[in-house]
Scaffold this motif. Structure first.
Motif, PDB file in Angstrom:
ATOM      1  N   HIS A 173       0.772  -1.235   0.000  1.00 40.32           N
ATOM      2  CA  HIS A 173       0.000   0.000   0.000  1.00 40.32           C
ATOM      3  C   HIS A 173       0.803   1.283   0.000  1.00 40.32           C
ATOM      4  O   HIS A 173       0.214   2.376  -0.091  1.00 40.32           O
ATOM      5  N   ASP A 204      -5.236  -5.673   2.604  1.00 42.41           N
ATOM      6  CA  ASP A 204      -4.982  -4.232   2.510  1.00 42.41           C
ATOM      7  C   ASP A 204      -6.041  -3.505   1.693  1.00 42.41           C
ATOM      8  O   ASP A 204      -5.827  -2.354   1.289  1.00 42.41           O
ATOM      9  N   ARG A 220      -6.782   0.156   2.433  1.00 42.77           N
ATOM     10  CA  ARG A 220      -5.816   1.237   2.242  1.00 42.77           C
ATOM     11  C   ARG A 220      -5.128   1.188   0.886  1.00 42.77           C
ATOM     12  O   ARG A 220      -4.128   1.870   0.668  1.00 42.77           O
TER      13      ARG A 220
END
Length: 255
Positions: free
Chosen positions: A57, A82, A85
């Motif tokens: 990320h 993830d 994000r």
């Protein structure tokens, strides 16, 4: 037919990678640090971008996604862990999932350590592995979110790939990584030869990545924690591999 690989320098020291299906005008991208160099390469080669794969990320790996998606219509995929994000994902990936580029399948490998949700992609038909900031050229990523145990386990997964695998990592950090490696194994002839080759390449403005896994196994201290000479070099002759890894990573943080 193996996929064609194009390495694209981005930002100050990042790399993005295009995977091209030979005989077609379609390509996939691994990581998206900067719009300009990526679009320039696509236009020069008259390729259409179909997919964008994200290893983790951090902004220097994802900040070009929105514009590339708008311009090309490419689908974006990254780690389910993830999702919250990463840029909006068209589909998410977990350990063991398969992705397709042309007719070649790649396998998703969870490699936490640098970040919690970091993934790598291995395309065995083309002997390619995209490791982002986990296994790096001559080193490994800094432990921003994960633990030494997580990064060590991640590197063990990648070290177990076939030695002819080409490791495509995310940054031009080879020179500094090898300078540190020489503090651990100054008498390693493979390491000294690699330092010389790296110095010559950088003097000519050439990239030092990707690199064969076999070369990493011969020179990268984080993949050599099992060796008696490496254990002795860090003053831990009877320690576990994880303890040796932890000490080496701590030394690099202070280097």
């Amino acid at each position: 037919m193996p996929l064609e690989l194009v390495t694209i320098p981005c930002l100050q020291d990042n790399y993005a990678y295009l995977l091209h299906a030979r005989g077609t005008n379609r390509a996939a991208l691994v990581d998206a640090p900067e719009v300009g160099p990526i679009l320039k390469e696509l236009l020069k080669r008259e390729w259409l971008l179909s997919d964008i794969f994200l290893t983790h990320h951090h902004d220097d790996h994802i900040q070009a996604v929105a514009e590339l998606r708008e311009v090309t219509g490419a689908k974006v995929c990254g780690a389910e862990a993830d999702r919250h994000r990463l840029p909006r994902l068209d589909w998410s990936l977990e350990q063991g999932d398969l992705v397709e580029v042309a007719r070649e399948s790649g396998r998703v490998i969870d490699v936490p350590g640098h970040t919690r949700g970091h993934i790598a992609l291995h395309f065995p038909g083309s002997n390619l592995a995209f490791t982002g900031d986990s296994l790096m050229s001559g080193g490994c990523g800094r432990l921003f979110e994960g633990t030494p145990a997580e990064m060590f386990a991640s590197l063990q997964k990648l070290a177990a790939l076939p030695p002819e695998t080409v490791i495509c990592s995310g940054h031009e950090y080879t020179a500094s990584n090898l300078r540190f490696a020489a503090t651990i194994e100054p008498e390693n002839p493979a390491l000294q030869a690699r330092i010389a080759a790296c110095t010559a390449a950088r003097a000519e403005g050439k990239a030092t990545v990707p690199v064969l896994l076999s070369e990493e196994l011969a020179t990268n201290p984080y993949l050599r924690c099992h060796l008696p000479q490496v254990k002795a070099a860090v003053g831990l002759p009877d320690a576990s591999e994880l303890e040796v890894f932890t000490e080496i990573r701590a030394r690099k943080d202070r280097f």
